[in-house]
Design a protein around this motif. Structure first.
Motif, PDB file in Angstrom:
ATOM      1  N   ASN A   1     190.836  31.567  33.910  1.00 46.28           N
ATOM      2  CA  ASN A   1     192.127  32.088  33.755  1.00 46.28           C
ATOM      3  C   ASN A   1     193.302  31.315  33.207  1.00 46.28           C
ATOM      4  O   ASN A   1     194.099  31.707  32.557  1.00 46.28           O
ATOM      5  CB  ASN A   1     192.364  32.714  35.307  1.00 46.28           C
ATOM      6  CG  ASN A   1     191.161  33.513  35.668  1.00 46.28           C
ATOM      7  OD1 ASN A   1     190.855  34.458  34.966  1.00 46.28           O
ATOM      8  ND2 ASN A   1     191.123  33.471  36.939  1.00 46.28           N
TER       9      ASN A   1
ATOM     10  N   ASN B   1     192.768  30.760  29.372  1.00 48.50           N
ATOM     11  CA  ASN B   1     193.167  31.988  28.577  1.00 48.50           C
ATOM     12  C   ASN B   1     194.679  31.960  28.372  1.00 48.50           C
ATOM     13  O   ASN B   1     195.310  32.475  27.441  1.00 48.50           O
ATOM     14  CB  ASN B   1     192.802  33.312  29.388  1.00 48.50           C
ATOM     15  CG  ASN B   1     191.138  33.379  29.335  1.00 48.50           C
ATOM     16  OD1 ASN B   1     190.317  32.671  28.270  1.00 48.50           O
ATOM     17  ND2 ASN B   1     190.450  34.223  30.106  1.00 48.50           N
TER      18      ASN B   1
ATOM     19  N   GLY C   1     197.956  31.816  34.428  1.00 47.52           N
ATOM     20  CA  GLY C   1     197.053  32.799  34.444  1.00 47.52           C
ATOM     21  C   GLY C   1     196.755  33.299  35.709  1.00 47.52           C
ATOM     22  O   GLY C   1     197.299  32.858  36.750  1.00 47.52           O
TER      23      GLY C   1
ATOM     24  N   LYS D   1     194.015  36.333  37.665  1.00 42.91           N
ATOM     25  CA  LYS D   1     192.838  36.883  37.671  1.00 42.91           C
ATOM     26  C   LYS D   1     192.726  38.269  37.454  1.00 42.91           C
ATOM     27  O   LYS D   1     191.609  38.524  37.066  1.00 42.91           O
ATOM     28  CB  LYS D   1     192.192  36.639  39.200  1.00 42.91           C
ATOM     29  CG  LYS D   1     191.967  35.337  39.523  1.00 42.91           C
ATOM     30  CD  LYS D   1     191.314  35.167  41.011  1.00 42.91           C
ATOM     31  CE  LYS D   1     191.008  33.690  41.278  1.00 42.91           C
ATOM     32  NZ  LYS D   1     190.319  33.708  42.383  1.00 42.91           N
TER      33      LYS D   1
ATOM     34  N   SER E   1     193.390  37.636  33.100  1.00 42.45           N
ATOM     35  CA  SER E   1     192.100  37.102  32.583  1.00 42.45           C
ATOM     36  C   SER E   1     191.552  37.940  31.253  1.00 42.45           C
ATOM     37  O   SER E   1     190.925  37.510  30.619  1.00 42.45           O
ATOM     38  CB  SER E   1     191.131  37.187  33.627  1.00 42.45           C
ATOM     39  OG  SER E   1     190.855  38.331  34.258  1.00 42.45           O
TER      40      SER E   1
END
Length: 278
Positions: free
Chosen positions: A13, A16, A111, A113, A143
């Motif tokens: 996460n 990303n 990030g 989830k 995510s």
């Protein structure tokens, strides 16, 4: 030059989120400060992970952080991006606040989830603490985000706050990045009208947009007993790929991001949230 702070725990996460920020600000000169804050319990684990092989520690969080920066530089090979590792042990929020001042941070990127299902919260406690306790614009990246610049930006609002020049400047910056459209939406219950203060705030916002982006904004009024459901319908019907919210409007953010969900809401699993502070 834009200074961006990206906290990481080395999860997918957080990685990303960093990649998304690199893509989003690909045409700007940026300093990325990638921050790992370990607890005092992590000190022992990191110490035990130290293996002297001539090239420094391996398996430790310091080594993981260095590997993350090396990988990130490859993703920004054609961009004017610089990366700096920040590794500390201590308390998360005080550490964030200190680096905001020391590094003159313009934006925090985190990030999330992107949870789904009943009675779960849209953002976790760590991201929630940053939004509430840290006075800095924050971009929350789920995510399942798609790596594309925002072409359709939604701004859900109840018009209960005055939009300062700082807020408007932050909104405009995001529009310039992707040359996207700005969709202002007001979700209201049936029979409930805006009061005089709300009408004044609405007029000021629309006047600004008309003067700055006359062909790239629109206003939408939706009637629904649930603000979250109204936003869900709007996001799906308009193919929204970023949502802008104002941190000062805590009651509205509480409804959208922090309250336990009583309905299955999915817009947060793919849509980044850009939370603006003054």
């Amino acid at each position: 030059m834009k200074n961006i702070l990206v906290p990481t725990d080395f999860s997918e996460n957080s990685k990303n989120a960093l990649k998304y920020a690199q893509m989003l600000f690909g045409l700007l000169e940026c300093n990325f400060y990638v921050l790992y804050v370990g607890t005092l319990l992590d000190v022992k684990a990191d110490t035990e992970a130290l293996v002297d092989i001539g090239d420094g520690p391996t398996g430790s969080t310091k080594q993981q952080l260095q590997e993350l920066l090396d990988e990130s530089r490859k993703h920004s090979a054609n961009a004017d991006h610089s990366f700096y590792a920040l590794h500390e042990y201590g308390f998360f929020i005080p550490t964030i606040k200190r680096h905001l001042e020391e590094k003159e941070i313009d934006l925090i990127v985190m990030g999330t989830k992107g949870v789904s299902g009943l009675k779960e919260k849209v953002v976790g406690s760590t991201a929630g603490d940053v939004i509430i306790k840290v006075q800095c614009n924050t971009l929350l990246v789920p995510s399942e985000v798609e790596y594309a610049k925002p072409m359709e930006i939604a701004f859900p609002t109840d018009f209960n706050i005055f939009y300062s020049h700082g807020m408007l400047r932050s909104m405009s910056e995001m529009m310039y990045l992707g040359k996207g459209n700005f969709r202002i939406m007001n979700a209201k219950k049936e029979g409930v009208e805006l009061n005089m203060e709300q009408k004044g705030n609405k007029e000021f916002l629309l006047d600004y947009m008309e003067e700055t982006f006359p062909d790239r904004y629109s206003f939408h009024s939706l009637t629904n007993k649930s603000a979250k459901l109204a936003i869900q319908c709007f996001v799906e019907s308009r193919n929204i790929d970023m949502m802008v919210m104002v941190a000062k409007n805590l009651n509205f953010i509480q409804q959208i991001l922090f309250d336990s969900l009583t309905e299955k809401i999915s817009f947060h699993t793919k849509i980044p949230f850009y939370v603006i502070h003054e």
